[in-house]
Design a protein around this motif. Structure first.
Motif, PDB file in Angstrom:
ATOM      1  N   PRO A 163      17.619  46.124 -69.272  1.00 38.71           N
ATOM      2  CA  PRO A 163      18.665  45.434 -70.042  1.00 38.71           C
ATOM      3  C   PRO A 163      20.077  45.914 -69.731  1.00 38.71           C
ATOM      4  N   THR A 164      20.258  47.210 -69.483  1.00 37.85           N
ATOM      5  CA  THR A 164      21.593  47.755 -69.202  1.00 37.85           C
ATOM      6  C   THR A 164      21.485  48.796 -68.096  1.00 37.85           C
ATOM      7  N   ALA A 165      22.646  49.173 -67.562  1.00 44.03           N
ATOM      8  CA  ALA A 165      22.665  50.192 -66.507  1.00 44.03           C
ATOM      9  C   ALA A 165      22.169  51.533 -67.021  1.00 44.03           C
ATOM     10  N   GLY A 166      22.357  51.798 -68.308  1.00 46.21           N
ATOM     11  CA  GLY A 166      21.915  53.063 -68.875  1.00 46.21           C
ATOM     12  C   GLY A 166      20.402  53.228 -68.888  1.00 46.21           C
ATOM     13  N   HIS A 167      19.656  52.145 -68.705  1.00 44.56           N
ATOM     14  CA  HIS A 167      18.196  52.212 -68.697  1.00 44.56           C
ATOM     15  C   HIS A 167      17.637  52.531 -67.314  1.00 44.56           C
ATOM     16  N   ILE A 168      18.502  52.617 -66.314  1.00 41.57           N
ATOM     17  CA  ILE A 168      18.033  52.932 -64.960  1.00 41.57           C
ATOM     18  C   ILE A 168      17.852  54.447 -64.830  1.00 41.57           C
ATOM     19  N   LYS A 169      16.700  54.860 -64.402  1.00 39.86           N
ATOM     20  CA  LYS A 169      16.413  56.285 -64.267  1.00 39.86           C
ATOM     21  C   LYS A 169      17.039  56.835 -62.985  1.00 39.86           C
ATOM     22  N   PRO A 170      17.530  58.077 -63.024  1.00 42.49           N
ATOM     23  CA  PRO A 170      18.095  58.680 -61.803  1.00 42.49           C
ATOM     24  C   PRO A 170      17.099  58.712 -60.645  1.00 42.49           C
ATOM     25  N   THR A 171      15.810  58.767 -60.954  1.00 42.28           N
ATOM     26  CA  THR A 171      14.810  58.775 -59.886  1.00 42.28           C
ATOM     27  C   THR A 171      14.742  57.446 -59.144  1.00 42.28           C
ATOM     28  N   ASP A 172      15.335  56.387 -59.721  1.00 40.24           N
ATOM     29  CA  ASP A 172      15.337  55.075 -59.073  1.00 40.24           C
ATOM     30  C   ASP A 172      16.532  54.883 -58.146  1.00 40.24           C
ATOM     31  N   PHE A 173      17.514  55.807 -58.202  1.00 36.79           N
ATOM     32  CA  PHE A 173      18.696  55.669 -57.351  1.00 36.79           C
ATOM     33  C   PHE A 173      18.286  55.707 -55.873  1.00 36.79           C
ATOM     34  N   HIS A 174      18.857  54.786 -55.095  1.00 35.80           N
ATOM     35  CA  HIS A 174      18.608  54.671 -53.656  1.00 35.80           C
ATOM     36  C   HIS A 174      17.169  54.239 -53.337  1.00 35.80           C
ATOM     37  N   LYS A 175      16.375  53.937 -54.359  1.00 30.65           N
ATOM     38  CA  LYS A 175      14.993  53.534 -54.132  1.00 30.65           C
ATOM     39  C   LYS A 175      14.682  52.147 -54.683  1.00 30.65           C
ATOM     40  N   ARG A 176      15.414  51.738 -55.712  1.00 26.53           N
ATOM     41  CA  ARG A 176      15.070  50.496 -56.387  1.00 26.53           C
ATOM     42  C   ARG A 176      16.177  49.465 -56.246  1.00 26.53           C
ATOM     43  N   SER A 177      15.784  48.213 -56.220  1.00 23.94           N
ATOM     44  CA  SER A 177      16.744  47.110 -56.223  1.00 23.94           C
ATOM     45  C   SER A 177      16.493  46.241 -57.447  1.00 23.94           C
ATOM     46  N   LEU A 178      17.544  45.567 -57.898  1.00 19.35           N
ATOM     47  CA  LEU A 178      17.461  44.688 -59.065  1.00 19.35           C
ATOM     48  C   LEU A 178      17.780  43.259 -58.639  1.00 19.35           C
ATOM     49  N   TYR A 179      16.889  42.349 -58.987  1.00 18.99           N
ATOM     50  CA  TYR A 179      17.094  40.935 -58.686  1.00 18.99           C
ATOM     51  C   TYR A 179      17.507  40.249 -59.982  1.00 18.99           C
ATOM     52  N   GLY A 180      18.642  39.542 -59.940  1.00 20.10           N
ATOM     53  CA  GLY A 180      19.108  38.935 -61.172  1.00 20.10           C
ATOM     54  C   GLY A 180      20.082  37.805 -60.963  1.00 20.10           C
ATOM     55  N   TYR A 181      20.498  37.255 -62.098  1.00 18.31           N
ATOM     56  CA  TYR A 181      21.365  36.082 -62.138  1.00 18.31           C
ATOM     57  C   TYR A 181      22.784  36.532 -62.476  1.00 18.31           C
ATOM     58  N   VAL A 182      23.761  36.088 -61.697  1.00 12.98           N
ATOM     59  CA  VAL A 182      25.160  36.454 -61.926  1.00 12.98           C
ATOM     60  C   VAL A 182      25.727  35.548 -63.006  1.00 12.98           C
ATOM     61  N   THR A 183      25.978  36.122 -64.189  1.00  7.61           N
ATOM     62  CA  THR A 183      26.470  35.324 -65.312  1.00  7.61           C
ATOM     63  C   THR A 183      27.991  35.241 -65.335  1.00  7.61           C
TER      64      THR A 183
END
Length: 271
Positions: free
Chosen positions: A76-96
């Motif tokens: 839901p927000t950037a604060g929910h992204i875990k540091p362990t996901d940095f440089h490893k995960r991508s987010l697919y979404g809609y530009v509102t």
């Protein structure tokens, strides 16, 4: 004779010395067939096919949970992204919404249309005019960059490779948009080639996703071609006496604005 004594005498017998003995309780012995049945019931759980089925079920459950957390659970927000996901995960979404020339608001839609996003109203992201970005200053050539970015990605789906989350709780990453069926384009690189952006310059916190050399080469080429913010007066302009003006980069502009704000704050304290 009291009833209690009668019941006692009825269920006991007496030795010669007068001692009363309680009757022995009947003992039930399991038959041979029953024992074999119990042994077979216990041993069937140790059969290879049963153990294999249990291992496969446990593994499939673990894999399904991991797949859900990685690809189908919405952030839901950037604060929910875990540091362990940095440089490893991508987010697919809609530009509102697009707030300025270097940032936009993304509504995470894990799985995209294949997961049902956009099929009906409850799963359809809504465009928004909200501006949640901190910097609202307009740098030179900022309106042109904003106009291009809005026309390129607002109301579309993009994929963002997450590098980190900054101090303003914004995702710093590399954003891609799909240009053809099987091809995607780095949005930041496109803006550099068009002279609508510069390579981020800072003492710390710069993230390039391993593409710093590519970005700097694109900026250098845009300068040599004189496109976007790097353009010089054409032939007619030179004949009219127009001269090439020094380009004030977004970093230089922000530094200048910050210095003016500090001067104002110091002046207020003196007053």
């Amino acid at each position: 004779m009291p009833l209690s004594d009668w019941l006692w005498n009825r269920n006991t017998h007496q030795k010669d010395d007068g001692e009363r003995i309680l009757p022995a309780l009947p003992v039930q012995h399991a038959t041979k067939d029953e024992a074999e049945h119990k042994q077979a019931s216990r041993s069937q759980f140790l059969e290879p096919r049963i153990i294999t089925a249990c291992v496969i079920t446990a593994g499939a459950t673990f894999a399904a949970l991991r797949f859900y957390r990685m690809y189908l659970k919405r952030v839901p927000t950037a604060g929910h992204i875990k540091p362990t996901d940095f440089h490893k995960r991508s987010l697919y979404g809609y530009v509102t919404s697009v707030g300025d020339g270097d940032g936009f608001h993304l509504f995470h839609t894990p799985g995209g249309p294949l997961a049902g996003w956009g099929w009906y109203r409850g799963r359809r992201p809504q465009e928004s005019d909200r501006k949640k970005l901190k910097d609202q200053t307009i740098s030179p050539y900022g309106p042109e960059a904003l106009a291009w970015l809005r026309s390129a990605i607002q109301g579309t789906y993009v994929r963002t490779q997450v590098h980190r989350v900054d101090q303003y709780q914004r995702v710093v990453g590399t954003a891609y948009r799909r240009k053809w069926l099987f091809f995607r384009s780095d949005i930041g690189l496109e803006m550099l080639k068009l002279g609508l952006a510069t390579v981020y310059e800072a003492k710390s916190g710069a993230e390039f996703g391993g593409k710093e050399e590519v970005y700097r080469a694109a900026e250098k080429k845009a300068k040599s071609r004189g496109v976007g913010m790097w353009q010089n007066p054409g032939l007619v302009g030179r004949l009219l006496g127009r001269k090439a003006t020094a380009v004030e980069t977004p970093r230089e502009y922000k530094t200048k604005v910050a210095a003016k704000e500090r001067e104002v704050q110091v002046g207020d304290k003196k007053v």
